[in-house]
Scaffold this motif. Sequence first.
Motif, mmCIF file in Angstrom:
data_model
loop_
_atom_site.group_PDB
_atom_site.id
_atom_site.type_symbol
_atom_site.label_atom_id
_atom_site.label_comp_id
_atom_site.label_asym_id
_atom_site.label_seq_id
_atom_site.Cartn_x
_atom_site.Cartn_y
_atom_site.Cartn_z
ATOM 1 N N ILE A 11 -6.843 4.362 11.927
ATOM 2 C CA ILE A 11 -7.089 5.119 10.717
ATOM 3 C C ILE A 11 -5.892 4.902 9.789
ATOM 4 N N THR A 12 -6.155 4.678 8.513
ATOM 5 C CA THR A 12 -5.093 4.483 7.533
ATOM 6 C C THR A 12 -4.986 5.733 6.673
ATOM 7 N N VAL A 13 -3.759 6.224 6.549
ATOM 8 C CA VAL A 13 -3.500 7.467 5.829
ATOM 9 C C VAL A 13 -2.508 7.181 4.711
ATOM 10 N N GLU A 14 -2.758 7.758 3.537
ATOM 11 C CA GLU A 14 -1.861 7.606 2.397
ATOM 12 C C GLU A 14 -1.357 8.979 1.974
ATOM 13 N N GLN A 15 -0.074 9.059 1.677
ATOM 14 C CA GLN A 15 0.495 10.322 1.213
ATOM 15 C C GLN A 15 0.237 10.473 -0.279
ATOM 16 N N LYS A 37 7.352 9.175 1.627
ATOM 17 C CA LYS A 37 7.412 9.012 0.179
ATOM 18 C C LYS A 37 5.994 8.901 -0.366
ATOM 19 N N MET A 38 5.850 9.253 -1.626
ATOM 20 C CA MET A 38 4.542 9.243 -2.269
ATOM 21 C C MET A 38 3.899 7.854 -2.223
ATOM 22 N N HIS A 39 2.602 7.832 -2.020
ATOM 23 C CA HIS A 39 1.762 6.635 -2.052
ATOM 24 C C HIS A 39 2.078 5.622 -0.958
ATOM 25 N N ARG A 40 2.804 6.038 0.055
ATOM 26 C CA ARG A 40 3.011 5.173 1.207
ATOM 27 C C ARG A 40 1.801 5.279 2.112
ATOM 28 N N ARG A 41 1.494 4.171 2.767
ATOM 29 C CA ARG A 41 0.362 4.136 3.702
ATOM 30 C C ARG A 41 0.852 3.775 5.082
ATOM 31 N N THR A 42 0.178 4.312 6.064
ATOM 32 C CA THR A 42 0.473 3.966 7.443
ATOM 33 C C THR A 42 -0.838 3.900 8.221
ATOM 34 N N THR A 43 -0.894 2.990 9.170
ATOM 35 C CA THR A 43 -2.065 2.831 10.020
ATOM 36 C C THR A 43 -1.723 3.361 11.405
ATOM 37 N N VAL A 63 -7.191 10.079 3.707
ATOM 38 C CA VAL A 63 -7.606 9.037 4.650
ATOM 39 C C VAL A 63 -8.201 7.916 3.835
ATOM 40 N N VAL A 64 -7.552 6.734 3.889
ATOM 41 C CA VAL A 64 -7.993 5.600 3.083
ATOM 42 C C VAL A 64 -9.205 4.948 3.715
ATOM 43 N N ASP A 65 -9.124 4.667 5.002
ATOM 44 C CA ASP A 65 -10.276 4.090 5.712
ATOM 45 C C ASP A 65 -10.118 4.335 7.197
ATOM 46 N N GLY A 66 -11.210 4.399 7.860
ATOM 47 C CA GLY A 66 -11.233 4.489 9.307
ATOM 48 C C GLY A 66 -12.002 3.303 9.845
#
Length: 67
Positions: A11-15, A37-43, A63-66
């Motif tokens: 799952i990819t999550v963006e702040q 930090k803002m707009h950072r993404r992590t999988t 949640v950007v995509d699963g």
Amino acid sequence: MADTTSAGKTITVEQIGSPLRRPNDQRQTLIGLGLNKMHRRTTLEDTPSVRGMIAKVSHLVRVVDGV
């Protein structure tokens, strides 16, 4: 012990919200998710514990995509 990471979902999550003026536990949850930090993404691996962390700071993340 079975290796679930190769077959596990991610799952990819963006702040999208700032941790400023938030309780310390919410800041620590963001750090636990790998965000700071803002707009950072992590999988991350899609597990119940990660889902619970996302639910705790749902107003700060998206949640950007699963996959």
